[in-house]
Design an enzyme around this catalytic site. Structure first.
Site, short mmCIF file in Angstrom:
data_model
loop_
_atom_site.label_atom_id
_atom_site.label_comp_id
_atom_site.label_asym_id
_atom_site.label_seq_id
_atom_site.Cartn_x
_atom_site.Cartn_y
_atom_site.Cartn_z
N ARG A 243 1.01 -1.09 0.11
CA ARG A 243 -0.11 -0.08 0.03
C ARG A 243 0.83 1.24 0.04
O ARG A 243 1.79 1.26 0.88
CB ARG A 243 -0.76 0.08 1.12
CG ARG A 243 -2.01 -1.15 1.36
CD ARG A 243 -2.22 -1.17 2.78
NE ARG A 243 -1.29 -1.58 3.76
CZ ARG A 243 -1.37 -1.58 4.98
NH1 ARG A 243 -2.52 -1.38 5.67
NH2 ARG A 243 -0.20 -2.05 5.63
N GLU A 244 0.60 2.15 -0.76
CA GLU A 244 1.14 3.45 -0.77
C GLU A 244 1.12 4.03 0.70
O GLU A 244 0.10 3.64 1.40
CB GLU A 244 0.76 4.52 -1.67
CG GLU A 244 1.14 4.15 -2.87
CD GLU A 244 0.43 5.06 -4.06
OE1 GLU A 244 0.20 6.27 -3.58
OE2 GLU A 244 0.29 4.75 -4.99
N GLY B 174 -9.92 5.53 -4.10
CA GLY B 174 -9.27 6.18 -5.35
C GLY B 174 -7.80 5.49 -5.19
O GLY B 174 -7.60 4.35 -4.88
N CYS C 70 -4.29 1.94 -7.87
CA CYS C 70 -4.83 0.79 -8.32
C CYS C 70 -6.44 0.39 -8.30
O CYS C 70 -6.91 -0.21 -9.30
CB CYS C 70 -4.24 -0.05 -7.32
SG CYS C 70 -2.41 -0.43 -7.34
C1 UDX Z 1 -4.19 -0.77 -2.63
C2 UDX Z 1 -4.19 -2.07 -1.78
O1 UDX Z 1 -4.44 -2.05 -0.36
C3 UDX Z 1 -2.88 -2.80 -2.07
O2 UDX Z 1 -2.84 -4.20 -1.40
C4 UDX Z 1 -2.33 -2.99 -3.47
O3 UDX Z 1 -1.21 -3.46 -3.85
C5 UDX Z 1 -2.48 -1.34 -4.36
O4 UDX Z 1 -3.88 -0.82 -3.99
P1 UDX Z 1 -3.35 1.87 -2.12
O5 UDX Z 1 -3.88 2.15 -3.57
O6 UDX Z 1 -1.96 2.32 -1.72
O7 UDX Z 1 -3.33 0.22 -1.90
O8 UDX Z 1 -4.26 2.20 -0.86
P2 UDX Z 1 -5.28 1.49 -0.01
O9 UDX Z 1 -4.83 1.86 1.47
O10 UDX Z 1 -5.92 0.32 -0.15
O11 UDX Z 1 -6.54 2.48 -0.16
C6 UDX Z 1 -7.25 2.63 -1.20
C7 UDX Z 1 -8.39 3.62 -1.31
O12 UDX Z 1 -9.70 2.98 -0.37
C8 UDX Z 1 -8.13 4.90 -0.67
O13 UDX Z 1 -8.67 5.97 -1.51
C9 UDX Z 1 -8.46 4.77 0.62
O14 UDX Z 1 -8.74 6.10 1.11
C10 UDX Z 1 -10.09 4.30 0.69
N1 UDX Z 1 -10.15 3.39 1.70
C11 UDX Z 1 -9.43 2.37 2.43
C12 UDX Z 1 -11.40 3.73 2.48
O15 UDX Z 1 -12.11 4.65 2.05
N2 UDX Z 1 -11.99 3.16 3.48
C13 UDX Z 1 -11.11 2.19 3.87
O16 UDX Z 1 -11.64 1.46 5.29
C14 UDX Z 1 -9.90 1.65 3.50
#
Ligand code: UDX
Length: 432
Positions: free
Chosen positions: A151-152, A254, A257
């Site tokens: 995750r970023e 968003g 990924c």
């Molecule tokens: C994601 C996956 O988690 C990771 O395993 C994959 O390799 C790449 O995509 P990332 O894009 O870094 O990672 O973000 P992540 O922390 O997963 O969040 C994605 C989106 O969901 C964000 O916009 C975040 O704000 C939203 N989110 C996440 C929520 O709104 N609620 C949550 O409970 C979790």
């Protein structure tokens, strides 16, 4: 045993992978196509914000185990393993665009050592191992799929403490050679065929996006019936089959990924003759969520947003990253602007003089501190869950605003404290 490794592409995945493999003791050469980026990285300067990554890069450069070069061909000479970490953007029909994967494979093909293992870390549709094999055109090298789940914002932690390592290969011995690279991490190994490995990445992201869309939809119902979504999630989460992770309501998901991978998954299914309407629903809920956030602001104002002064806190797609790709914060701002609002925004990672030229932020007035967006504002909207926003001087915020109103799309702030200070406050999926 330390190995000689090349990494093609130094984005979030490539750079973190290169830095932690060097940390594990391997000799790593990373390649990129942008000369300034290569120079910057060789000086130990990072183009992205990622906790702990700068230390790993500095350590790697100092030990001589990590270096950066221009062009993939130079990096792969002498390498036993080559990781492809190039972008797979969304094509026009929602499918993954494999152009960069093909280009990189074709470029490195003549330089690869015999018996070399080319490892695909880019998120690619099922069957892409074959695309890479074809682009390489070499029958003396192996192609393996090894999706990345970092995750970023916590990329270094996720790489050093992976939940699992997935290796897709038709050849068990080759898979074991790749597994040995990660031996020190002592993570559970899933060794499977390339198609399943490629599907695991899409399925994981699609499922996580489903959880978030589910909780966002649930928050809407909770609001309508007077329940508190945070309590509901707590109650659900004690069931280990459900868990509390990825059930935080927000302005929509968003990032680099989820949006592209969910759409690619729908496309993959469609090509295979299956209508994945569950996932189409998940995407639709997300698209509606941006609009709903704009509705919330309008409801708070009690009038149309025409001429309304809106202050926005947060622009990145989540906290602890500087990534603006497919950011829900920007999506919501665009909808507020479409309804006639004037939006001023602050984000701790966005530097106004530099960022004004970023086309993604065109038409958004940028401010360098969180108070500046409040001056004369009719309403302030929390769009990214930056921790620092919790600790602001809210008396000062109130004094600066035309009327003290806050719409908190991340449920970040303390509603009772704000209401005591005279704010009209609304969160997500709850009254209080
Ligand atoms: C994601 C996956 O988690 C990771 O395993 C994959 O390799 C790449 O995509 P990332 O894009 O870094 O990672 O973000 P992540 O922390 O997963 O969040 C994605 C989106 O969901 C964000 O916009 C975040 O704000 C939203 N989110 C996440 C929520 O709104 N609620 C949550 O409970 C979790």
């Amino acid at each position: 045993m330390p190995a000689t490794i090349a990494i093609v592409g130094t984005g979030y995945v490539g750079l973190t992978t290169g830095a932690y493999l060097a940390h594990l003791g391997h000799k790593v050469t990373c390649a990129d196509v942008v000369p300034e980026k290569v120079d910057q990285l060789n000086r130990g300067e990072l183009p992205i914000l990622e906790a702990g990554l700068e230390d790993l890069v500095t350590e790697g450069l100092a030990s001589g185990r990590l270096s950066f070069v221009l062009g993939a061909a130079r990096a792969v000479a002498g390498a036993e393993f080559v990781f492809l970490c190039v972008p797979t953007p969304q094509g026009e029909d929602g499918s993954a665009d494999l152009r960069y994967v093909r280009q990189a494979a074709a470029e490195i093909a003549p330089e690869l050592e015999p018996e070399c293992v080319v490892i695909n870390k880019s998120t690619v549709p099922v069957g892409s191992a074959r695309v890479v094999e074809e682009a390489l055109g070499r029958d003396d090298v192996f192609v393996v799929s090894n999706p990345e789940f970092l995750r970023e914002g916590s990329a270094v932690h996720d790489c050093l403490h992976p939940d699992r390592i997935v290796i897709g290969s038709g050849d068990q011995a080759v898979a074991m050679r790749v597994a040995e690279l990660f031996e020190a991490l002592r993570a559970p190994l899933v060794i499977t065929d390339p198609a399943s490995a490629e599907m695991i990445k899409y399925a994981s992201n699609a499922f996580l996006a489903t959880k978030v869309s589910f909780v966002n939809a649930l928050a809407n119902v909770c609001e309508a019936v007077g329940a508190d979504v945070r309590e509901v999630v707590l109650g659900m989460g004690h069931d280990p089959r459900i868990g509390v992770e990825f059930l935080k309501p927000g302005p929509g998901w968003g990032g680099s990924c989820f949006p592209k991978d969910t759409r690619a998954m729908v496309h993959i299914a469609e090509e295979a003759g299956y209508d994945f309407n569950l996932l189409r629903g998940v995407i639709a809920v997300n698209d509606e969520q941006y609009e709903r956030m704009a509705d919330k602001v309008e409801q708070m104002m009690g009038t149309s947003l025409e001429g309304c002064e809106v202050g926005a806190w947060g622009l990145t797609f989540k906290a602890r990253t500087d990534d603006l790709r497919s950011s829900p914060a920007i999506e919501v701002i665009r909808r507020l602007q479409a309804r006639g609002a004037r939006v001023r925004a602050y984000d701790p990672t966005v530097d106004p003089p530099v960022a004004t030229s970023d086309p993604r932020l065109a038409g958004i007035e940028l401010r360098a501190d969180p108070y500046a967006v409040c001056e004369g504002a009719d309403v302030v909207v929390v769009l990214t869950e930056w921790d620092e926003l919790r600790w602001l001087d809210f008396a000062k915020v109130s004094g600066l605003m035309a009327v003290p109103r806050i719409v908190d799309t991340r449920n970040l702030l303390e509603a009772p404290a704000l209401r005591r200070q005279g704010f009209a406050y609304v969160g997500l999926g709850r009254d209080g």
